[in-house]
Design an enzyme around this catalytic site. Structure first.
Site, PDB file in Angstrom:
ATOM      1  N   ASP A 195     -29.357 -40.003 -90.666  1.00 30.82           N
ATOM      2  CA  ASP A 195     -28.253 -40.304 -91.587  1.00 30.82           C
ATOM      3  C   ASP A 195     -27.176 -41.087 -90.845  1.00 30.82           C
ATOM      4  OD1 ASP A 195     -26.266 -40.295 -93.490  1.00 30.82           O
ATOM      5  OD2 ASP A 195     -25.650 -38.218 -93.089  1.00 30.82           O
ATOM      6  N   ASP A 233     -23.366 -38.510 -95.201  1.00 24.87           N
ATOM      7  CA  ASP A 233     -23.517 -37.862 -96.514  1.00 24.87           C
ATOM      8  C   ASP A 233     -24.665 -36.849 -96.511  1.00 24.87           C
ATOM      9  OD1 ASP A 233     -25.738 -39.471 -96.518  1.00 24.87           O
ATOM     10  OD2 ASP A 233     -25.318 -40.441 -98.440  1.00 24.87           O
ATOM     11  N   ASP A 239     -31.007 -42.583 -94.167  1.00 26.27           N
ATOM     12  CA  ASP A 239     -30.853 -43.879 -94.842  1.00 26.27           C
ATOM     13  C   ASP A 239     -31.408 -45.009 -93.975  1.00 26.27           C
ATOM     14  OD1 ASP A 239     -28.731 -44.281 -92.933  1.00 26.27           O
ATOM     15  OD2 ASP A 239     -27.501 -42.991 -94.203  1.00 26.27           O
ATOM     16  N   ASP A 247     -44.566 -47.762 -99.061  1.00 28.97           N
ATOM     17  CA  ASP A 247     -45.260 -46.839 -99.951  1.00 28.97           C
ATOM     18  C   ASP A 247     -45.319 -47.503-101.325  1.00 28.97           C
ATOM     19  OD1 ASP A 247     -46.321 -44.317-100.901  1.00 28.97           O
ATOM     20  OD2 ASP A 247     -45.161 -43.371 -99.284  1.00 28.97           O
ATOM     21  N   ASP A 257     -50.003 -44.656-102.907  1.00 29.25           N
ATOM     22  CA  ASP A 257     -49.880 -43.268-103.344  1.00 29.25           C
ATOM     23  C   ASP A 257     -50.929 -42.937-104.415  1.00 29.25           C
ATOM     24  OD1 ASP A 257     -47.932 -40.930-103.227  1.00 29.25           O
ATOM     25  OD2 ASP A 257     -47.942 -41.301-105.380  1.00 29.25           O
ATOM     26  N   GLU A 309     -54.240 -43.540-100.416  1.00 26.18           N
ATOM     27  CA  GLU A 309     -54.260 -42.079-100.460  1.00 26.18           C
ATOM     28  C   GLU A 309     -55.292 -41.689-101.519  1.00 26.18           C
ATOM     29  OE1 GLU A 309     -51.318 -38.231-101.019  1.00 26.18           O
ATOM     30  OE2 GLU A 309     -51.198 -39.887-102.405  1.00 26.18           O
ATOM     31  N   HIS A 350     -45.725 -35.779 -94.943  1.00 22.31           N
ATOM     32  CA  HIS A 350     -44.617 -35.187 -95.702  1.00 22.31           C
ATOM     33  C   HIS A 350     -45.099 -34.205 -96.770  1.00 22.31           C
ATOM     34  CE1 HIS A 350     -46.202 -38.283 -98.217  1.00 22.31           C
ATOM     35  NE2 HIS A 350     -45.451 -37.910 -99.229  1.00 22.31           N
ATOM     36  N   ASP A 351     -46.396 -34.114 -96.980  1.00 22.67           N
ATOM     37  CA  ASP A 351     -46.942 -33.182 -97.978  1.00 22.67           C
ATOM     38  C   ASP A 351     -47.638 -31.985 -97.339  1.00 22.67           C
ATOM     39  OD1 ASP A 351     -46.214 -34.872-100.097  1.00 22.67           O
ATOM     40  OD2 ASP A 351     -48.102 -35.974 -99.983  1.00 22.67           O
TER      41      ASP A 351
END
Ligand code: GLC
Ligand code: CA
Length: 568
Positions: free
Chosen positions: A21, A25, A29, A98, A200, A255, A327-328
């Site tokens: 970050d 916030d 990013d 992605d 994806d 994927e 990430h899954d």
């Protein structure tokens, strides 16, 4: 076998929300990523796979896109993206985007139009059906994130299909206008200079025309036979290849959950003109007790069997991705290694050897190179992930299982384990943000962080760095043929890679020479006796995760020990 840069590359996946970050916030990013490019360059990776950065209402953290040609406000602007691309390229790092085109967000302008009326020009961009009756959806399919796969829409009194959340309506790929819109959008990104696409759930874009009830597993009917590897998926990918992909020097990875090796040879065949490689899950799946949920490890013999089948059946015909987590998935070291303090580092290094010595393109998920672990969630309120939140409700709060039974499964498998912030240093919030992070930082950041590990030549980080460098020197790591040894062992994963000089040069690793590797990895917390195959007695050790010598025929392999012997 075709020699290409994307077979020789190492890919690093960034989940932007949790990476870095820059403005306090609490949300990672694009400027944050830019500020860490030198770290990635130092690690030595070739390609970044950027999880979605497009405009999105974030029902599924960016996998629900409302504008494919705009950047999510929280992540920055298109200028920030252009700067990221330019600065990555300056460092010789490519960027793969992605591509989420099985579905859009329900806030995408196509869908907002589509739902307005039955004769709207965008109606056929999505999949609409009448219900069986006023209160019953068209069929019994369940969505991946819980509930029915159909959502009733009052405006026109019909249902739309969503294989994921209600806010992720599926696009109708049978409509040629949809395909053209997607291809135009992809061309726009390629013309910008990006280096490829990670696609994806691309195996789900084609659905059968009739949509009967599915066999009921768990709570709902299974849509897979009608929506996964559907009737036209290969035709649509070939069309995409012809109209877009073939015009650029880019890499593509699909994927493709639930794909067989046979199907993978079509998706990612050397000569099928679809994709470069598949990203499939067979080695990280099939362990679920309740849907995907479980608290048990996959037995080593099962893991070896699956990985070996993919190694053998794709050899020379198609290309695969190599990964333990993303990430899954939960954190690799917690799931396949051992995250207890005594074994965390050694087992993280063992997993790195085991994966990077296999055939395929290796993927490192952010923090894996530090041996980051699963998060000690305390209560269901700690979760941010829509899948985890809905699963807890469906299986437990409103469902058949007690908290005591289901909770360990969530701890073991929740996707949020992988989504806690990247641990950069030992300052507050692990250096990820100066504000309050959108999801809590793992409390172990004081021991496990990038700053400490880049300074320690013995760290997990430096081990990954070394493996990545070795890949650039040793064509056998990329192109060698795989053979499994001792397949019955529940303790050791042992295999060889053999390369024969075929006279053809490889882009990065130089021309192929005859060479052979023996890879030995312990997957357990006890010692194991092991006899070296004769041909490797006296062979030098290329890399190992413990200070040891391997020059005798009879060895005792320590817990989670791993080593590679090299022979010309
Ligand atoms: C893929 C993504 C996952 C997402 C889903 C729906 O599996 O990796 O994060 O939730 O597709 O887009
Ligand atoms: Ca921010």
């Amino acid at each position: 076998m075709i020699k290409t840069w994307w077979k020789e590359a190492v890919i690093y996946q960034i989940y932007p929300r949790s990476f870095m970050d820059s403005n306090g916030d609490g949300i990672g990013d694009l400027q944050g990523i830019i500020s860490r490019l030198d770290y990635l360059k130092y690690l030595g990776i070739d390609v970044i796979w950027l999880s979605p950065i497009y405009q999105s209402p974030n029902d599924d953290n960016g996998y629900d896109i409302s504008d494919y040609q705009a950047v999510m406000k929280e992540f920055g602007t298109m200028d920030d993206f252009d700067e990221l691309l330019a600065k990555a390229h300056e460092r010789g790092i490519r960027i793969v985007m992605d591509l989420v085109v099985n579905h859009t967000s329900d806030e995408h302008k196509w869908f907002m139009e589509s739902r307005k009326s039955k004769d709207n020009e965008y109606r056929d961009y999505y999949i609409w059906r009448e219900g069986k009756d006023a209160n019953t959806p068209p069929n019994n399919w369940g969505a991946c994130f819980g509930g029915s796969a159909w959502q009733y829409d009052e405006i026109t009194g019909m249902y739309y299909l969503h294989l994921f959340s209600r806010k992720q309506p599926d696009l109708n790929w049978d409509n040629p206008k949809v395909r053209q819109e997607v291809f135009d959008m992809m061309t726009w990104w390629c013309d910008k200079g990006i280096d490829g696409f990670r696609m994806d759930v691309i195996s789900m874009i084609s659905k059968t025309a009739d949509m009967p009830d599915g066999e009921v597993h768990d709570l709902y009917g299974d849509f897979a036979p009608y929506c996964v590897h559907g009737p036209n998926v290969h035709r649509y990918l070939q069309e995409m290849n012809e109209k877009v992909l073939s015009k650029y020097d880019i890499m593509t990875v699909g994927e493709t959950a639930g794909v067989t090796t046979q199907q993978a040879k079509q998706y990612a065949g050397e000569d099928t003109r679809e994709l470069n490689m598949v990203f499939q899950f067979e080695h990280v799946e099939g362990d679920g007790k309740y849907g995907k949920w479980t608290d048990e490890k996959i037995p080593l013999t099962t893991l070896k069997k699956t990985l070996s089948r993919w190694q053998n059946e794709l050899y020379g015909k198609a290309w695969n991705s190599l990964f333990w987590d993303n990430h899954d998935q939960p954190r690799a070291v917690s799931r396949f290694g051992d995250d207890r303090p005594a074994y965390r580092e050694v087992s993280a290094k063992m997993l790195a050897i085991c994966l990077h010595m296999l055939q395929g393109t290796p993927y490192i998920y952010q923090g894996e190179e530090l041996g980051m672990t699963n998060y000690p969630f305390k209560s269901p309120d700690d979760f941010r992930d829509i899948e985890s939140i809905n699963a807890y409700r469906e299986w437990c709060a409103e469902g058949p299982l007690s908290h005591e039974v289901f909770w360990p499964c969530m701890l073991f498998k929740s996707r949020d384990n992988a989504r806690t912030p990247m641990q950069w240093d030992d300052s507050l919030q692990a250096g990820f943000t100066s504000g309050t992070p959108w999801i809590a930082v793992n409390p172990n950041y004081k021991e496990i962080n990038a700053d400490a590990q880049t300074k320690d030549s013995d760290s997990v980080f430096h081990f990954y760095k070394k493996l990545i460098a070795l890949r650039k020197e040793l064509p056998v790591m990329v192109y060698g043929k795989y053979e499994l040894l001792f397949e019955e062992s529940e303790a050791l994963f042992v295999y060889t890679r053999t390369l024969e000089d075929d006279g053809q040069p490889a882009p990065q690793t130089g021309s192929l020479k005859s060479e052979k590797l023996l890879v030995v990895c312990s997957f357990c917390d006890h010692e194991t006796d092991f006899t070296l195959p004769d041909e490797f007695i006296g062979a030098p050790c290329l890399i190992s995760n413990l200070e040891n010598t391997y020059d005798r025929p009879n060895l005792t392999v320590k817990p989670y020990e791993a080593f590679v012997l090299y022979k010309k």
